[in-house]
Each structure stands twice: as C-alpha cells, then as structure tokens.
Design a protein around this motif. Sequence first.
Motif, short mmCIF file in Angstrom:
data_model
loop_
_atom_site.label_atom_id
_atom_site.label_comp_id
_atom_site.label_asym_id
_atom_site.label_seq_id
_atom_site.Cartn_x
_atom_site.Cartn_y
_atom_site.Cartn_z
N CYS A 61 0.84 -1.19 0.00
CA CYS A 61 0.00 0.00 0.00
C CYS A 61 0.88 1.25 0.00
N PRO A 62 1.05 1.92 -1.14
CA PRO A 62 1.91 3.11 -1.20
C PRO A 62 1.14 4.38 -0.94
N ARG B 282 3.62 0.89 2.68
CA ARG B 282 3.54 -0.13 3.71
C ARG B 282 3.25 -1.50 3.11
N ILE B 283 3.67 -2.52 3.84
CA ILE B 283 3.30 -3.89 3.53
C ILE B 283 2.33 -4.34 4.61
N ILE B 284 1.14 -4.71 4.22
CA ILE B 284 0.09 -5.06 5.18
C ILE B 284 -0.24 -6.53 5.04
N GLU B 285 -0.23 -7.25 6.13
CA GLU B 285 -0.65 -8.65 6.10
C GLU B 285 -2.15 -8.70 5.90
N ARG B 286 -2.58 -9.59 4.99
CA ARG B 286 -4.00 -9.66 4.66
C ARG B 286 -4.76 -10.43 5.73
N ASP B 287 -5.33 -9.69 6.68
CA ASP B 287 -6.06 -10.32 7.77
C ASP B 287 -7.53 -9.90 7.80
N GLY B 288 -7.97 -9.36 6.65
CA GLY B 288 -9.35 -8.89 6.60
C GLY B 288 -9.49 -7.41 6.86
N ARG B 289 -8.45 -6.77 7.41
CA ARG B 289 -8.51 -5.33 7.70
C ARG B 289 -7.65 -4.52 6.75
N ALA B 290 -7.01 -5.19 5.81
CA ALA B 290 -6.05 -4.50 4.95
C ALA B 290 -6.70 -3.39 4.13
N GLU B 291 -7.85 -3.70 3.51
CA GLU B 291 -8.48 -2.70 2.67
C GLU B 291 -8.89 -1.47 3.48
N ALA B 292 -9.35 -1.70 4.68
CA ALA B 292 -9.76 -0.57 5.51
C ALA B 292 -8.58 0.28 5.93
N ASP B 293 -7.41 -0.34 6.04
CA ASP B 293 -6.23 0.38 6.47
C ASP B 293 -5.54 1.11 5.33
N CYS B 294 -5.90 0.82 4.11
CA CYS B 294 -5.18 1.38 2.97
C CYS B 294 -6.10 2.28 2.17
N THR B 295 -5.69 3.52 1.98
CA THR B 295 -6.54 4.47 1.25
C THR B 295 -6.10 4.64 -0.20
N SER B 296 -4.95 4.08 -0.58
CA SER B 296 -4.44 4.25 -1.94
C SER B 296 -5.20 3.35 -2.92
N THR B 297 -5.35 3.84 -4.15
CA THR B 297 -5.96 3.00 -5.19
C THR B 297 -4.91 2.19 -5.94
N ALA B 298 -3.64 2.59 -5.85
CA ALA B 298 -2.56 1.87 -6.53
C ALA B 298 -1.92 0.91 -5.54
N THR C 42 -3.71 2.64 -17.86
CA THR C 42 -5.18 2.73 -17.88
C THR C 42 -5.77 2.00 -19.08
N PHE C 43 -4.95 1.69 -20.09
CA PHE C 43 -5.45 1.01 -21.28
C PHE C 43 -5.30 -0.51 -21.18
N ALA C 44 -4.99 -1.04 -20.00
CA ALA C 44 -4.72 -2.48 -19.87
C ALA C 44 -5.93 -3.32 -20.28
N ALA C 45 -7.10 -2.95 -19.83
CA ALA C 45 -8.29 -3.75 -20.17
C ALA C 45 -8.53 -3.75 -21.67
N SER C 46 -8.33 -2.60 -22.29
CA SER C 46 -8.50 -2.51 -23.73
C SER C 46 -7.44 -3.34 -24.45
N ALA C 47 -6.22 -3.32 -23.95
CA ALA C 47 -5.15 -4.10 -24.56
C ALA C 47 -5.45 -5.60 -24.48
N LYS C 48 -5.95 -6.06 -23.34
CA LYS C 48 -6.28 -7.48 -23.21
C LYS C 48 -7.44 -7.86 -24.12
N ARG C 49 -8.41 -6.97 -24.25
CA ARG C 49 -9.53 -7.24 -25.15
C ARG C 49 -9.03 -7.33 -26.59
N ALA C 50 -8.10 -6.46 -26.95
CA ALA C 50 -7.53 -6.50 -28.30
C ALA C 50 -6.76 -7.81 -28.53
N LEU C 51 -6.01 -8.24 -27.53
CA LEU C 51 -5.27 -9.50 -27.66
C LEU C 51 -6.21 -10.68 -27.85
N ARG C 52 -7.28 -10.72 -27.08
CA ARG C 52 -8.22 -11.85 -27.20
C ARG C 52 -8.87 -11.86 -28.58
#
Length: 652
Positions: free
Chosen positions: A111-112, A119-135, A253-263
């Motif tokens: 979680c940057p 930070r490195i957060i152990e996934r114990d069910g509270r990780a998402e609540a502790d991290c506000t970053s989208t990346a 941000t174009f990753a989904a489009s790139a994968k769709r193009a590959l498929r």
Amino acid sequence: MTVTSTVARNVLVGLSLPPHTPHAISVSLPTWRDNVDYEEGEKRVTDSMQNGYPRFFIHLSIKKLACIFEQKYGLKGEKCMLFATQRVAEQCRSFMQDRSVTTRLLSLLICPEDKTHGRIIERDGRAEADCTSTATANIHIVLFSPDAFPIAKQFWQHTGMGISSRFADYCLSMLPEEVTQTGSPSPPPTTPRFPGKAFNKHYSVKSQTNTLSRPASPFRDTPIARKANEVETLDPDHSVYLEERYGRNLPITFAASAKRALRRRVAGVLIRDTKYDCQGEPCAGEKDLVVGPSSRGVADVSEHDVYLYPTGMATIWNAHHIISAVRPSAKSVCFGFPYTDTLKILEKWGPGCHFFGRGIDSEIDDLEVILEAEAARHPGTPPILALFTEFPSNPLLRSANLPRLRALADKYDFLIVVDETIGNFVNVEVLPYADIVVSSLSKIFSGNANAMGGSKLRHTPSLVLNPGRRHYAALKAHMNANFEDFYFDQDAIYMERNSRDFRRRIRIIDVNTETVCDFLRSRSVAGGAPAESTVIKEVFYPKYITRENYDHCRIKTPDAGGFGGLFSLTFTSGAASEAFFNTLSCFKGPSLGTNFTLASPYTILAHYTELDWAAQYGVEAGLVRVSVGMEDTEALLRLFEVALKAAEETRN
C-alpha cells in the motif's frame, strides 16, 4: 556489408537479448562452451548472468523483492516464491507438500500511501480498511526451508505462474527507499547435483555494467538494429526510456483494452486489425468495434473463448488442470517429442502419461492398441484424459497426423490439446482438430522478446475453447467459475503493442527461413549432398519433415501459409556442430520467435542431464536450433555460408 565470423562480435555472455532490455526473455550465451559451462554451473558464466529465460532464471527484480520478504517474514533462513494470486500460491504449496515439504503461506497487500510511507500489510481482513491508496498490489508468498528451493523451483519452472519481472518492479516502486535499499538479492541456495551430470538450471547473478560488444548485424533498419550496434552503459532511467519508446508503451489505464484487443486478435474475429492508435487506445480493443466470424476455422469462436495467461507454459499447465477438473481421472498422452516442461507437467500432475516420443504415424498404431486395451479393461470410462501435441514439434519440427488423432479422440472420448506456438495461426489452421489450442504469445506473436504471455482457446494460441466440440460446455462452465486473470497489466500492454504487426513480420520471417533452409539442405546428406563432402546430416523444417501432415493444416493463401521461422540442424560430428554454432554471427541464447535471428545448442540447454534419453528420440546432443529473424535475406545467407564453411573445415 562484410560479415566476419568472430564470436567476439556477439553480446557478452550473461547480458540481455535483445540488448538494453530490462525485461528481456533471453540471455546471451554466445559460444558452445558458454552453454556447457552454464549447465555445469561454472562461475565464469553463472556470475555473469544478468538475465535469463524467465521460467529458468529468477529476474533480479524478483530476487530483490523476495529478499525483502525473506528478511521480514522468513524464519531460520527460509526462502520464498512469489505469486500474484492466492490460488496459485496454494497450488505451489500443495505441490511441495505432496513432496513432503513443510511450507507457510502469507498474503500481503503493498500500500503506497506515498513514497516515504509505503507499507506492507498482512492480509487479515482489515487491509483494505487500512489502505486508502488506489494503486496497490496483492502478493502471495510461499515460504519454505532453503534446502527445499529446488522443489519450489520445479513448480515455478514447469507451470510458468510466478510473478513477472514487471510486476516485481511495480511492487518495488511502491516501497520506501529504506526498504528497497536493504533488499538486495541474496545468494541462491545450494542446489544438489544429480548423479552423472550437473543440475542444469541456475539462479546465480552478479551485478555488472551493461556493456556489450558490437554484434554482426544484418538487420533491416529497426530500433533493435540501431541500438544493438551501439556500445554504451545504461542507467535504470535510460533503460526504462528505451523500452517504453521502442516497446511503444501505453498508459496502464489502457490495460483492459489491450487485453480485449489481444483476445480478439487471437480469436481471429477482427474485421480489420491495425497498428495505429485510436485516440491513444488500441483500435482492436474498442468496445464498439465491429467484429465478424472467426477466421480460425471454427466460425463460432469469439474473444470470450480466449483466456490469457502470463506464460505459454501456464496455458499448458492450466489446460491439463482444467480438463482434469471436468473429466474422469486417467493418464494423458504426450504425442511427439515436446518442449521439456510439457512432458514434465503430464508426468508430475495426475496419474502420469503415455509418451510417444517420435510423433510419427506408426506411433498412432501403438496408441490405438493402448486405447483399445484400456477401453476393454474399463468399459464406459475414457481410456485417457487428453492428448497433448505440438504442431510442429520443438525441436524436430515434426507435425502430427491431426485428422487421424481427431478420429481417435471422437471414438474414445478424450480431448486434444494442440500447442501451435511453432506453426502459429498465420501459417497453420489446427483449430478444427483440437478441443483446446494453446500458444506462447511471447514468441513470434510478440517478436520483441520483452514480454511474457500465453493464451488458450479451445482452439487457438493462448487458451482458446472450441465451441464445436462435445466438452465445450463443461470446460466453459469451469472457466466461467474459476478463471483468474493474473496476466500483469503492463505485460499485456507491451504484448498488445508488439503484436499489432505480427502477420507482416511472420511473412518476412517465413521467406527468410525457407531461403536459408533450402540452402542448408542442398548441402546436407538428407538433401542429397555426398556424405564425404558435407557435415550437415539433416535440416529439420516442416517443408521436409512430415510434410504431408503439415500441409494438411497449412493455410494456402497468397499472404499466409509458410513453414514458420524455426529449424534445427544435426551434424556428422560434434566438432562440426560446435564450429558452426561458434562461427554463426547472430545472437545466441534461449527462446525463439524473435524478430532477430537467435540460435542455441538446444539439446545442451534443454536436456543436459538426460542427453542419452533425448538421443533415443532423435534429439542429438549436437543439434543446433535456429529461430530466423527479419534481417536482410542475402545478409542472412552470408552468415550461414560462413558458419557452414567453418563446420566443413573440421573434416580436415
């Protein structure tokens, strides 16, 4: 252009191929001795390794990230393997536990919140609540004792489902500098040697300046050619700049489009593909782009039947895993001498396999005997699970009789999985005969050798499902319920950009390869040259090897249907093999399907611990495999003429 035969003109041993490519999937091993010493674990070579084929060599960035986690979470010197999903980590743990290895599994969230407070957060069910970053980055770690590293490495190598070097860099970029500076790669664990020969894969690396000698370069005017002829030292920022510029990178941000193009590209449903952007986005990935019936030989195939994986071998492992989940347990069949890990997968997962190592028509008679016997012994149960074959095979370029195998599959109710990596779907149409077609997209589909990727479709490269086969519904339902997309976005973006002109590149490579092979075969024993005047025994190439079977699936149109870009040579003596390889002035290293010509002493690299076994099936120790690139045709011929002359001089 004058072409010299000095090996010193090749990229120095241990450096990336292509040159100056941080995430290259090949490494320079320019002499026969270099390859043998690599397999023997000689420090001269292993200490020089800055890169390597990703499933055999753990990239420096991955080692650095693993070292950080080992230092933070390891107990009593534990080592670890890193995976992108919990399911894959659990599969690794299961593989190791089946071999009596105790493991621990840890799931983390990186979680940057900012560069100084990542930070490195152990996934114990509270990780998402502790991290506000989208990346953020999820990573799953399998920890084990150091002496179990060779077993963990088997899973990493055979399945191809470890994290990619780009994913490791992404994770490292989100950690504070004080963490990454202390996470330098640790020395590799000591691996036991096998009786008779050295253990043949090494992870040893040593930091050094990325300097290269000028390679003999008959390339057309391409970025690879221009950069390969420069001698320079690259700092990290410059390396990234080169890869992004010449890899024609797109924003993440174009990753989904790139994968769709590959498929869509793999499914063959595009009305028109293009190498140009549509307002910065891959045209082939536009949501409202008009598509049509598949050109792959099965009209109902769509992009939704194509599944992308991080490596070609991951598609084979998952194809076997998926079929095992929906069909009764039984042995599989490996038909033809395959790339080494395909056979290992079928042997190490499930009840085993029947191996028909020559892949010729007479072996189909032997297969039919087994099928009849098993059907009589267990009536009402399919005698085998599935048959896996390459079309054509690597390295002997043999093509199986797919119509006859399909008839047996329909009669005895087993599935057929075809790996079309070598043939590629511009040249051959294997979809009508397979239930699943797999392919390594990192080969000629990409060409630039800077991105891993594989796909499957129940009939195409990657993993593609064929709607025309009887088990399609069960396979599709399983995939809908269980498929995880863990193909890293940045790798997909590079792959999409690289593959936009793959049809044009394949046509050039097909012409180059056929021209070179015709020349070499005219100087071979198999081609009618007097034995006393030649050193080449055979040229393995689909034009000459099992031609009827290959032609049955070959696409016969003016702009498609060549014989591919790969061939192998056998020689009348070991000295001739070495002289030819050492003199050939092209890049030397593992992998294939590159835009540049790439050669390797294939059997030495792939089967060094089992040379006698491989020889039983015609894969000789002195075999040289060549993947032909896009260089000027006449310049290529001169390279091979010089190499052949050096080999012929060994007769004296």
